[in-house]
Write a protein that holds these residues in place. Structure first.
Motif, PDB file in Angstrom:
ATOM      1  N   UNK A  81       0.815  -1.208   0.000  1.00 42.09           N
ATOM      2  CA  UNK A  81       0.000   0.000   0.000  1.00 42.09           C
ATOM      3  C   UNK A  81       0.849   1.260   0.000  1.00 42.09           C
ATOM      4  N   UNK A  82       0.210   2.380  -0.296  1.00 41.09           N
ATOM      5  CA  UNK A  82       0.924   3.653  -0.315  1.00 41.09           C
ATOM      6  C   UNK A  82       1.452   4.025   1.057  1.00 41.09           C
ATOM      7  N   UNK A  83       0.889   3.420   2.101  1.00 45.12           N
ATOM      8  CA  UNK A  83       1.368   3.685   3.450  1.00 45.12           C
ATOM      9  C   UNK A  83       2.810   3.295   3.662  1.00 45.12           C
ATOM     10  N   UNK A  84       3.361   2.451   2.787  1.00 44.89           N
ATOM     11  CA  UNK A  84       4.760   2.059   2.933  1.00 44.89           C
ATOM     12  C   UNK A  84       5.695   3.248   2.822  1.00 44.89           C
ATOM     13  N   UNK A  85       5.236   4.329   2.165  1.00 38.52           N
ATOM     14  CA  UNK A  85       6.067   5.528   2.013  1.00 38.52           C
ATOM     15  C   UNK A  85       5.773   6.598   3.063  1.00 38.52           C
ATOM     16  N   UNK A  86       4.790   6.349   3.940  1.00 38.73           N
ATOM     17  CA  UNK A  86       4.448   7.341   4.943  1.00 38.73           C
ATOM     18  C   UNK A  86       5.494   7.353   6.056  1.00 38.73           C
ATOM     19  N   UNK A  87       5.958   8.524   6.463  1.00 35.44           N
ATOM     20  CA  UNK A  87       6.969   8.571   7.525  1.00 35.44           C
ATOM     21  C   UNK A  87       6.390   8.176   8.873  1.00 35.44           C
ATOM     22  N   UNK A  88       7.252   7.629   9.716  1.00 32.58           N
ATOM     23  CA  UNK A  88       6.881   7.384  11.110  1.00 32.58           C
ATOM     24  C   UNK A  88       6.926   8.726  11.822  1.00 32.58           C
ATOM     25  N   UNK A  89       5.830   9.101  12.456  1.00 33.47           N
ATOM     26  CA  UNK A  89       5.698  10.454  13.007  1.00 33.47           C
ATOM     27  C   UNK A  89       5.876  10.523  14.523  1.00 33.47           C
ATOM     28  N   UNK A  90       6.240   9.416  15.148  1.00 33.24           N
ATOM     29  CA  UNK A  90       6.444   9.403  16.595  1.00 33.24           C
ATOM     30  C   UNK A  90       7.836   8.866  16.879  1.00 33.24           C
ATOM     31  N   UNK A  91       8.514   9.428  17.857  1.00 39.91           N
ATOM     32  CA  UNK A  91       9.856   8.943  18.186  1.00 39.91           C
ATOM     33  C   UNK A  91       9.791   7.658  18.997  1.00 39.91           C
ATOM     34  N   UNK A  92       8.715   7.499  19.777  1.00 41.23           N
ATOM     35  CA  UNK A  92       8.504   6.276  20.536  1.00 41.23           C
ATOM     36  C   UNK A  92       7.835   5.265  19.611  1.00 41.23           C
ATOM     37  N   UNK A  93       8.573   4.252  19.172  1.00 42.38           N
ATOM     38  CA  UNK A  93       8.056   3.324  18.172  1.00 42.38           C
ATOM     39  C   UNK A  93       6.856   2.536  18.672  1.00 42.38           C
ATOM     40  N   UNK A  94       6.722   2.397  19.972  1.00 48.26           N
ATOM     41  CA  UNK A  94       5.573   1.681  20.523  1.00 48.26           C
ATOM     42  C   UNK A  94       4.261   2.407  20.225  1.00 48.26           C
ATOM     43  N   UNK A  95       4.353   3.681  19.890  1.00 49.38           N
ATOM     44  CA  UNK A  95       3.156   4.471  19.603  1.00 49.38           C
ATOM     45  C   UNK A  95       2.781   4.467  18.125  1.00 49.38           C
ATOM     46  N   UNK A  96       3.611   3.873  17.278  1.00 51.89           N
ATOM     47  CA  UNK A  96       3.342   3.884  15.837  1.00 51.89           C
ATOM     48  C   UNK A  96       2.291   2.841  15.477  1.00 51.89           C
ATOM     49  N   UNK A  97       1.320   3.225  14.671  1.00 49.22           N
ATOM     50  CA  UNK A  97       0.294   2.304  14.180  1.00 49.22           C
ATOM     51  C   UNK A  97       0.591   1.995  12.716  1.00 49.22           C
ATOM     52  N   UNK A  98       0.880   0.759  12.432  1.00 51.50           N
ATOM     53  CA  UNK A  98       1.253   0.337  11.091  1.00 51.50           C
ATOM     54  C   UNK A  98       0.048   0.376  10.156  1.00 51.50           C
ATOM     55  N   UNK A  99       0.269   0.760   8.904  1.00 52.24           N
ATOM     56  CA  UNK A  99      -0.781   0.720   7.905  1.00 52.24           C
ATOM     57  C   UNK A  99      -1.137  -0.734   7.576  1.00 52.24           C
ATOM     58  N   UNK A 100      -2.358  -0.947   7.144  1.00 56.78           N
ATOM     59  CA  UNK A 100      -2.824  -2.307   6.828  1.00 56.78           C
ATOM     60  C   UNK A 100      -2.535  -2.646   5.373  1.00 56.78           C
ATOM     61  N   UNK A 101      -2.144  -3.892   5.139  1.00 54.65           N
ATOM     62  CA  UNK A 101      -1.934  -4.402   3.789  1.00 54.65           C
ATOM     63  C   UNK A 101      -2.548  -5.789   3.690  1.00 54.65           C
ATOM     64  N   UNK A 102      -3.014  -6.133   2.491  1.00 54.05           N
ATOM     65  CA  UNK A 102      -3.678  -7.417   2.288  1.00 54.05           C
ATOM     66  C   UNK A 102      -2.661  -8.513   1.979  1.00 54.05           C
ATOM     67  N   UNK A 103      -2.881  -9.672   2.593  1.00 56.32           N
ATOM     68  CA  UNK A 103      -1.941 -10.792   2.502  1.00 56.32           C
ATOM     69  C   UNK A 103      -2.701 -12.068   2.153  1.00 56.32           C
ATOM     70  N   UNK A 104      -2.089 -12.884   1.302  1.00 60.77           N
ATOM     71  CA  UNK A 104      -2.560 -14.252   1.082  1.00 60.77           C
ATOM     72  C   UNK A 104      -1.363 -15.188   1.156  1.00 60.77           C
ATOM     73  N   UNK A 105      -1.436 -16.133   2.064  1.00 58.94           N
ATOM     74  CA  UNK A 105      -0.481 -17.243   2.140  1.00 58.94           C
ATOM     75  C   UNK A 105      -1.292 -18.508   1.913  1.00 58.94           C
ATOM     76  N   UNK A 106      -1.051 -19.165   0.806  1.00 62.36           N
ATOM     77  CA  UNK A 106      -1.863 -20.320   0.420  1.00 62.36           C
ATOM     78  C   UNK A 106      -1.474 -21.558   1.214  1.00 62.36           C
ATOM     79  N   UNK A 107      -2.350 -22.569   1.148  1.00 60.39           N
ATOM     80  CA  UNK A 107      -2.038 -23.852   1.762  1.00 60.39           C
ATOM     81  C   UNK A 107      -0.817 -24.481   1.107  1.00 60.39           C
ATOM     82  N   UNK A 108      -0.676 -24.266  -0.206  1.00 62.85           N
ATOM     83  CA  UNK A 108       0.490 -24.807  -0.918  1.00 62.85           C
ATOM     84  C   UNK A 108       1.779 -24.186  -0.412  1.00 62.85           C
ATOM     85  N   UNK A 109       1.765 -22.878  -0.149  1.00 61.16           N
ATOM     86  CA  UNK A 109       2.964 -22.225   0.375  1.00 61.16           C
ATOM     87  C   UNK A 109       3.254 -22.700   1.799  1.00 61.16           C
ATOM     88  N   UNK A 110       2.238 -22.804   2.630  1.00 65.62           N
ATOM     89  CA  UNK A 110       2.449 -23.301   3.995  1.00 65.62           C
ATOM     90  C   UNK A 110       3.061 -24.699   3.962  1.00 65.62           C
TER      91      UNK A 110
END
Length: 347
Positions: free
Chosen positions: A207-236
């Motif tokens: 997603x475009x969020x991959x280019x968004x800067x982290x805006x907090x110095x305390x990393x525990x406060x950062x909320x990661x953007x959501x991205x869609x994932x598929x891991x198939x049974x064949x890959x597992x």
């Protein structure tokens, strides 16, 4: 750790603006497994770093023509970056305009304004748009532009249509390429298979969020953007089989790391998974799925650099970045690569 820990000085001329003449023509920094030093190699040397029985996992997402230029019904210019296609006619998008549109506003895109949409709502920093089409992906192909990253300062050209896609891209939905995989051509894939390495695919739509800067110095406060994932049974199954035969699971890029680690999050073993991930990997994270990583060089203070530091060890990776700058490697999407066995393999 703090955001500032992941800063480094990068001369701007090292940011690659164009791809290498050949897909596999880039350089590859090899980080020694025992952290004793670095080797300056070529991407074509990658098969020599792999072993018979390893599993190489690639991301088969396809970059869509996600950037749209147009006008509001008031006549004001607007630029939309599709973040996610939701169905055949709806999408979430980032919007840039002098005055942001309101729900109910009409937008027209393309040179002739043929692609039209209605603003439905705003969700945080994304706008929900309903397009007047029953095949949004085809409409984007016709009226959109390839969304090169913001640090590439030129407009996308015809060559980018091929070079900013992997040679196996097949699942449309990303707005940025899985850039470590841009180094692979058919000859490279053939050489890897000839080594006795199995190849499998995950899907993570960047997603475009991959280019968004982290805006907090305390990393525990950062909320990661959501991205869609598929891991198939064949890959597992392929991951389990590689483990059983003593092979390594090798990720081509941080997107594959996040996909596999998301699929292993609940049980510690890679399971079939389809859904969203907000997995934020920082130093101290216990990796469950990945043993070695091929990756490009990432932006200072980015979540991707944090992931690589978590995987390879903070001091080890930062030292590698210093070496890459000193040796004039090319950085970011069209840049060079780094081969990195995991910190657990560093003795």
């Amino acid at each position: 750790m703090k955001l500032s820990d992941f800063s480094y000085v990068l001369p701007p001329e090292l940011i690659a603006q164009t791809p290498p003449a050949a897909r596999s023509g880039g350089r590859m920094l090899v980080v020694a497994p025992d952290a004793t030093g670095f080797g300056d190699a070529r991407v074509t040397d990658l098969p020599g770093e792999l072993r018979a029985g390893d599993l190489l996992v690639l991301n088969d997402t396809r970059v869509i023509r996600a950037r749209l230029h147009g006008v509001k019904d008031s006549g004001g210019r607007i630029e939309a970056m599709i973040e996610r296609v939701q169905d055949h006619s709806r999408a979430l998008a980032q919007i840039r305009a002098s005055k942001t549109p309101k729900p109910g506003g009409r937008l027209s895109f393309g040179a002739d304004g043929a692609l039209t949409a209605t603003v439905i709502a705003k969700h945080d920093d994304l706008y929900e748009l309903a397009f007047d089409t029953d095949d949004l992906l085809a409409a984007l192909d016709a009226h959109g532009e390839l969304p090169l990253p913001p640090y590439i300062t030129r407009k996308a050209g015809d060559d980018d249509d091929a070079r900013y896609q992997t040679v196996w891209a097949r699942e449309p939905g990303a707005v940025a390429a899985p850039t470590a995989s841009l180094h692979f051509d058919e000859a490279m894939l053939a050489a890897i298979r000839a080594k006795g390495v199995e190849i499998a695919f995950a899907t993570l739509h960047v997603g475009a969020g991959t280019f968004q800067p982290v805006r907090v110095d305390d990393l525990a406060q950062h909320r990661m953007h959501a991205e869609r994932v598929t891991v198939s049974a064949a890959l597992a199954h392929a991951v389990a089989a590689a483990r059983a035969r003593g092979g390594r699971v090798v990720a081509a890029g941080t997107t594959v790391v996040r996909a596999l680690e998301t699929a292993a999050a609940e049980t510690g073993v890679v399971q079939p998974y389809q859904g969203e991930t907000r997995l934020f990997i920082t130093p101290g994270y216990a990796f469950r799925a990945v043993d070695a990583l091929l990756t490009n060089f990432h932006l200072p203070e980015s979540t991707l650099l944090m992931l690589v530091c978590a995987f390879g060890g903070f001091e080890r990776v930062i030292a590698a970045y210093r070496h890459a700058v000193e040796q004039r490697y090319r950085f970011f999407s069209y840049g060079d690569a780094m081969w990195l066995p995991g910190a657990a393999l560093a003795g």
